[in-house]
Design a protein around this motif. Structure first.
Motif, short mmCIF file in Angstrom:
data_model
loop_
_atom_site.label_atom_id
_atom_site.label_comp_id
_atom_site.label_asym_id
_atom_site.label_seq_id
_atom_site.Cartn_x
_atom_site.Cartn_y
_atom_site.Cartn_z
N GLY A 9 6.44 6.23 6.42
CA GLY A 9 5.44 7.12 5.86
C GLY A 9 6.07 8.20 5.00
O GLY A 9 7.29 8.34 4.95
N GLY A 10 5.21 8.96 4.30
CA GLY A 10 5.72 10.04 3.47
C GLY A 10 4.70 10.47 2.45
O GLY A 10 3.52 10.14 2.53
N LEU A 11 5.18 11.24 1.49
CA LEU A 11 4.35 11.75 0.40
C LEU A 11 4.58 10.90 -0.85
O LEU A 11 5.73 10.65 -1.23
CB LEU A 11 4.72 13.21 0.12
N VAL A 12 3.48 10.45 -1.45
CA VAL A 12 3.57 9.62 -2.64
C VAL A 12 2.47 10.02 -3.60
O VAL A 12 1.40 10.47 -3.18
CB VAL A 12 3.49 8.12 -2.25
N GLN A 13 2.71 9.85 -4.87
CA GLN A 13 1.71 10.17 -5.88
C GLN A 13 0.68 9.05 -5.98
O GLN A 13 0.98 7.88 -5.65
CB GLN A 13 2.37 10.37 -7.24
N PRO A 14 -0.52 9.38 -6.43
CA PRO A 14 -1.53 8.32 -6.63
C PRO A 14 -0.99 7.23 -7.54
O PRO A 14 -0.30 7.51 -8.53
CB PRO A 14 -2.67 9.08 -7.30
N GLY A 15 -1.27 5.99 -7.17
CA GLY A 15 -0.75 4.84 -7.89
C GLY A 15 0.58 4.34 -7.38
O GLY A 15 1.04 3.27 -7.78
N GLY A 16 1.19 5.10 -6.50
CA GLY A 16 2.49 4.72 -5.96
C GLY A 16 2.39 3.73 -4.81
O GLY A 16 1.30 3.26 -4.45
N SER A 17 3.56 3.41 -4.25
CA SER A 17 3.65 2.41 -3.18
C SER A 17 4.47 2.95 -2.03
O SER A 17 5.36 3.78 -2.21
CB SER A 17 4.30 1.13 -3.70
N LEU A 18 4.16 2.44 -0.85
CA LEU A 18 4.95 2.67 0.36
C LEU A 18 4.93 1.40 1.18
O LEU A 18 3.97 0.63 1.13
CB LEU A 18 4.36 3.81 1.20
N VAL A 79 6.42 -5.58 12.29
CA VAL A 79 5.29 -5.82 11.42
C VAL A 79 5.34 -4.80 10.29
O VAL A 79 5.81 -3.67 10.49
CB VAL A 79 3.95 -5.75 12.19
N TYR A 80 4.89 -5.22 9.12
CA TYR A 80 4.97 -4.39 7.93
C TYR A 80 3.58 -4.18 7.32
O TYR A 80 2.68 -5.02 7.48
CB TYR A 80 5.87 -5.04 6.88
N LEU A 81 3.45 -3.10 6.58
CA LEU A 81 2.26 -2.89 5.77
C LEU A 81 2.73 -2.41 4.40
O LEU A 81 3.20 -1.27 4.26
CB LEU A 81 1.31 -1.88 6.40
N GLN A 82 2.64 -3.30 3.42
CA GLN A 82 2.97 -2.94 2.05
C GLN A 82 1.72 -2.34 1.41
O GLN A 82 0.67 -3.00 1.36
CB GLN A 82 3.43 -4.16 1.27
N MET A 83 1.83 -1.13 0.92
CA MET A 83 0.69 -0.42 0.36
C MET A 83 0.98 -0.11 -1.11
O MET A 83 1.93 0.62 -1.41
CB MET A 83 0.44 0.88 1.14
N ASN A 84 0.18 -0.68 -1.98
CA ASN A 84 0.33 -0.48 -3.43
C ASN A 84 -0.88 0.23 -3.99
O ASN A 84 -1.95 0.24 -3.39
CB ASN A 84 0.51 -1.83 -4.12
N ASN A 85 -0.71 0.79 -5.18
CA ASN A 85 -1.80 1.48 -5.86
C ASN A 85 -2.50 2.46 -4.91
O ASN A 85 -3.73 2.45 -4.77
CB ASN A 85 -2.80 0.48 -6.42
N LEU A 86 -1.71 3.29 -4.28
CA LEU A 86 -2.25 4.21 -3.29
C LEU A 86 -3.17 5.25 -3.92
O LEU A 86 -2.94 5.70 -5.06
CB LEU A 86 -1.11 4.90 -2.53
N LYS A 87 -4.19 5.61 -3.15
CA LYS A 87 -5.19 6.57 -3.60
C LYS A 87 -5.22 7.77 -2.65
O LYS A 87 -4.83 7.62 -1.48
CB LYS A 87 -6.57 5.91 -3.62
N VAL A 114 0.97 9.34 6.15
CA VAL A 114 0.98 8.95 4.74
C VAL A 114 0.11 9.95 3.98
O VAL A 114 -1.06 10.13 4.32
CB VAL A 114 0.44 7.52 4.54
N THR A 115 0.70 10.57 2.98
CA THR A 115 -0.03 11.54 2.16
C THR A 115 0.05 11.12 0.71
O THR A 115 1.16 10.93 0.18
CB THR A 115 0.54 12.95 2.33
N VAL A 116 -1.09 10.94 0.09
CA VAL A 116 -1.16 10.54 -1.32
C VAL A 116 -1.72 11.72 -2.11
O VAL A 116 -2.89 12.08 -1.97
CB VAL A 116 -2.04 9.30 -1.51
N SER A 117 -0.86 12.33 -2.90
CA SER A 117 -1.26 13.54 -3.62
C SER A 117 -0.36 13.74 -4.82
O SER A 117 0.82 13.40 -4.79
CB SER A 117 -1.16 14.75 -2.68
N SER A 118 -0.94 14.31 -5.86
CA SER A 118 -0.15 14.66 -7.04
C SER A 118 0.35 16.10 -6.94
O SER A 118 1.05 16.57 -7.84
CB SER A 118 -0.98 14.46 -8.30
#
Length: 118
Positions: A9-18, A79-87, A114-118
């Motif tokens: 987990g972590g901080l990612v910008q919108p449109g990013g992936s984790l 187990v994994y969770l690939q998350m793309n195009n995060l909102k 998981v934090t999705v923010s610009s």
């Protein structure tokens, strides 16, 4: 000791992936169906994705279908969770959950933010 430990987990910008990981120990991993849930502040915990014990079945919440992919490696008990195009609305604590295929007994991880923010 039976436990599930999430990471990634972590901080990612919108449109990013984790990519989230959940490592299991103390269980026969191949006997468990695996799920990812998430819980945003003030909201209920919701199912995000499911994968059967042999990976033959997967299922996704409508809100993440086409953006998230669940997978598992039984040799690594992970187990994994690939998350793309995060909102921003994907912001939540993500929990790993294991359910025994016969007894339906359940195990939960401690969660990863998981934090999705610009």
């Amino acid at each position: 000791q039976v436990q599930l430990v999430e990471s990634g987990g972590g901080l990612v910008q919108p449109g990013g992936s984790l990519r989230l990981s959940c490592a299991a120990s103390g269980i026969t991993f191949g006997y468990y169906h695996m799920n990812w849930y998430r819980q945003a502040p003030g909201k209920q915990r919701d199912l995000v994705a499911q994968i059967s014990k042999t990976s033959g079945y997967t299922n996704y919440a409508a809100s993440v279908k086409g953006r998230f992919t669940i997978s598992r490696d039984n040799a690594k008990s992970t187990v994994y969770l690939q998350m793309n195009n995060l909102k921003p609305e994907d912001t939540a604590v993500y929990y790993c959950n294991a359910v025994h295929y016969l007894s339906n007994s359940a195990i939960w991880g401690q969660g990863t933010q998981v934090t999705v923010s610009s």
